[in-house]
Enzyme design. Structure first.
Site, PDB file in Angstrom:
ATOM      1  N   ARG A  84      16.950  27.144  -2.253  1.00  0.00           N
ATOM      2  CA  ARG A  84      15.956  26.202  -1.743  1.00  0.00           C
ATOM      3  C   ARG A  84      15.503  25.311  -2.895  1.00  0.00           C
ATOM      4  NH1 ARG A  84      10.092  26.690  -1.571  1.00  0.00           N
ATOM      5  NH2 ARG A  84       9.263  25.240  -0.050  1.00  0.00           N
ATOM      6  N   HIS A 143       8.066  18.051  -2.091  1.00  0.00           N
ATOM      7  CA  HIS A 143       7.352  19.123  -2.793  1.00  0.00           C
ATOM      8  C   HIS A 143       6.438  18.426  -3.814  1.00  0.00           C
ATOM      9  CE1 HIS A 143       7.607  23.629  -3.898  1.00  0.00           C
ATOM     10  NE2 HIS A 143       6.641  23.128  -4.662  1.00  0.00           N
ATOM     11  N   GLU A 167       4.090  23.099   1.710  1.00  0.00           N
ATOM     12  CA  GLU A 167       2.674  23.396   1.501  1.00  0.00           C
ATOM     13  C   GLU A 167       1.777  22.168   1.614  1.00  0.00           C
ATOM     14  OE1 GLU A 167       2.268  25.536  -2.186  1.00  0.00           O
ATOM     15  OE2 GLU A 167       3.543  27.178  -1.532  1.00  0.00           O
ATOM     16  N   ASN A 185       5.336  30.463   2.919  1.00  0.00           N
ATOM     17  CA  ASN A 185       5.073  30.824   1.524  1.00  0.00           C
ATOM     18  C   ASN A 185       3.829  31.697   1.480  1.00  0.00           C
ATOM     19  OD1 ASN A 185       7.125  29.042   1.017  1.00  0.00           O
ATOM     20  ND2 ASN A 185       5.906  27.605  -0.201  1.00  0.00           N
ATOM     21  N   TYR A 211       1.642  34.526  -1.224  1.00  0.00           N
ATOM     22  CA  TYR A 211       1.525  35.224  -2.511  1.00  0.00           C
ATOM     23  C   TYR A 211       0.478  36.334  -2.472  1.00  0.00           C
ATOM     24  CZ  TYR A 211       4.530  31.660  -4.448  1.00  0.00           C
ATOM     25  OH  TYR A 211       5.627  30.859  -4.701  1.00  0.00           O
ATOM     26  N   GLU A 224       8.890  31.245   0.006  1.00  0.00           N
ATOM     27  CA  GLU A 224       8.385  31.536  -1.344  1.00  0.00           C
ATOM     28  C   GLU A 224       7.591  32.835  -1.297  1.00  0.00           C
ATOM     29  OE1 GLU A 224       6.075  28.632  -3.526  1.00  0.00           O
ATOM     30  OE2 GLU A 224       7.405  27.020  -2.893  1.00  0.00           O
TER      31      GLU A 224
HETATM   32  O1  IFM Z   1       4.917  26.949  -8.240  1.00  0.00           O
HETATM   33  C1  IFM Z   1       4.322  26.929  -6.979  1.00  0.00           C
HETATM   34  C2  IFM Z   1       5.172  26.165  -5.992  1.00  0.00           C
HETATM   35  O2  IFM Z   1       5.428  24.875  -6.426  1.00  0.00           O
HETATM   36  C3  IFM Z   1       4.466  26.078  -4.669  1.00  0.00           C
HETATM   37  N1  IFM Z   1       4.039  27.364  -4.217  1.00  0.00           N
HETATM   38  C4  IFM Z   1       3.352  28.220  -5.130  1.00  0.00           C
HETATM   39  C5  IFM Z   1       4.114  28.315  -6.436  1.00  0.00           C
HETATM   40  C6  IFM Z   1       3.361  29.233  -7.421  1.00  0.00           C
HETATM   41  O3  IFM Z   1       2.095  28.744  -7.659  1.00  0.00           O
END
Ligand code: IFM
Length: 461
Positions: A77, A121, A166, A295, A297, A365
């Site tokens: 990606r 992006h 995002e 995405n 985290y 992500e």
């Molecule tokens: O590095 C970023 C990415 O560009 C977008 N999503 C989160 C990642 C980590 O912060």
């Protein structure tokens, strides 16, 4: 490696983004983007770091594809830099810029790696920002024009098309918190940016579908978080609803359910009249999608808090009276983000329950930053392995709970420019020495390789 089996055909990959890795900002006729301007403005990024050179991927892409071949991933990606294709954000394609992505995609094809292409992006051509950026409707129209250009050049070799990465960050970190380019701190402007990003997504999908080449798939990547009230105090429960609205439903409700989200008028009518919305916009935004890129985290634990600006009329859009207050027992990454893999499972289940029209999901992500050091030419990163391990188990569990997850694309292939944090945060499976551009696969790379080449379906050690 004792790991649960993943379904046949599950896609394993790694992810990057143009401004974070390419460098070569003055080559191939590329124009300036908002991130060039922002990172070159004193005080905006750690140490004044910029993406001028980054990982020099523009020149080293063949070697980087070699790393992916060795890793054994099926998918890569990456994003296309809009200012390489349209240096000032409009008009015909810059052939030299397009050539770079032709070469990249051809090389991926030769390596048997499927390209997952993201059109945006975060690197908006500066000329468009000068004309109002995402605050104005014209940018959404320009984005669809750009999407059609890239699509007509690459649709024969790229099966997976993502409009935006995002949009939450573009709209709210870029135009309200001001921590990302263009560094604005606004109320109405940030909400307008969110709307025009949504509109740009819908227009781009329509434009690409109108010239559909074959069986290519269209989607969007949203960064979302499962939100839990920090306590059962009604004030925290209400804070969680506001946080869920801002982080998730502003984008997921119109895109996945064709509705404007509930609660937005109560939260934002003092700062915006929503006059940027025109009749018919919702139908444009609500395009049928072939997949959702997700995405994630960390989860959010929302606690009610005073707003930063007491005067509501001056409030920025993200000043919603919520602080994140995760349990102290959770570990933290180098970003300070809490680690709780079950948050990803809960998010996937929430998506399944909230959106009957949810298309297949790809985790586009997921990953973590830790402090990595080179010792005797090696980088040992057990915390990153533990993070990937637990999050992949959470994904597997969500699949067992009937969430249609089709792939996992780790962030990131290699360390790179982490936006406002510059080069101080490392998310890669591969360590990058920015002085020499040497790439050193970390122990997590070898762990992922083992998993990927066994497709996660082996219990052998
Ligand atoms: O590095 C970023 C990415 O560009 C977008 N999503 C989160 C990642 C980590 O912060």
């Amino acid at each position: 490696m004792d790991f649960p089996a993943f379904p046949e055909g599950f896609v394993w990959g790694t992810s990057t983004a143009a401004y974070q890795i390419e460098g070569a900002v003055g080559e191939s006729g590329r124009g300036p983007s908002i991130w060039d301007t922002f990172s070159h403005t004193p005080g905006r990024t750690a140490h004044g770091d910029t993406g001028d050179v980054a990982c020099d991927h523009f020149h080293r892409y063949r070697d980087d594809i070699g790393l992916m071949t060795d890793l054994g991933v099926a998918a890569y990606r990456f994003s296309v830099a809009w200012p390489r294709i349209q240096p000032d954000g409009k008009g015909p394609a810059n052939v030299e810029g397009l050539d770079f992505y032709q070469r990249l995609v051809d090389e991926l094809g030769d390596a048997g790696i499927t390209p997952f292409l993201t059109l945006y992006h975060w690197d908006l051509p500066q000329a468009l920002e000068d004309a109002g950026g995402w605050r104005v409707r014209d940018t959404a129209e320009r984005f669809a024009e750009y999407a059609a250009i890239v699509h007509s050049a690459l649709a024969d070799r790229v099966p997976m098309w993502t409009t935006l990465n995002e949009p939450f960050c573009s709209a709210f970190i870029g135009y309200s918190e001001g921590r990302h380019a263009p560094g604005a701190t606004e109320g109405h402007g940030a909400l307008a940016a969110a709307h025009h990003l949504l509109l740009g997504h819908g227009l781009a999908v329509k434009a690409m579908r109108a010239q559909q080449y074959g069986d290519e798939k269209f989607g969007i990547t949203l960064n979302m978080a499962h939100v839990t009230p920090a306590t059962d105090d009604p004030a925290d429960v209400a804070a969680a609803q506001r946080s869920d609205l801002l982080q998730n439903r502003v984008f997921s409700d119109p895109i996945l359910a064709g509705r404007w989200p509930s609660g937005e008028a109560e939260l934002w009518s003092p700062i915006s009249d929503f006059s940027f919305r025109k009749a018919g916009d919702l139908d444009i935004v609500h395009q049928p999608l072939d997949f959702l890129g997700l995405n994630n985290y960390a989860p959010t634990y929302a606690k009610n808090a005073p707003t930063v600006d007491g005067d509501v009329t001056f409030r920025v859009a993200t000043d919603i009276g919520v602080v994140d207050n995760p349990p102290a027992t959770l570990g933290r990454t180098a970003m300070g983000w809490p680690v709780e893999a079950d948050g990803l499972r809960r998010l996937l289940v929430w998506l399944r329950d909230s959106y009957p029209q949810l298309p297949p999901v790809y985790i586009t992500e997921n990953g973590c930053a830790y402090v990595d050091t080179v010792v005797d030419g090696k980088v040992d990163d057990p915390e990153r392995i533990a993070y990937f391990d637990s999050h992949l188990r959470a994904v597997r569990q969500a699949i067992d709970e009937d969430v249609d997850v089709r792939g996992y694309i780790a962030w990131s292939l290699m360390d790179n420019f982490e936006w406002g944090y510059g080069y101080t945060k490392r998310f890669g499976l591969v360590y990058v020495d920015y002085q020499t551009q040497q790439r050193i696969p970390k122990s997590s790379y070898y762990w992922y390789k083992k998993l990927v080449t066994r497709r996660g379906d082996s219990n052998e050690g």
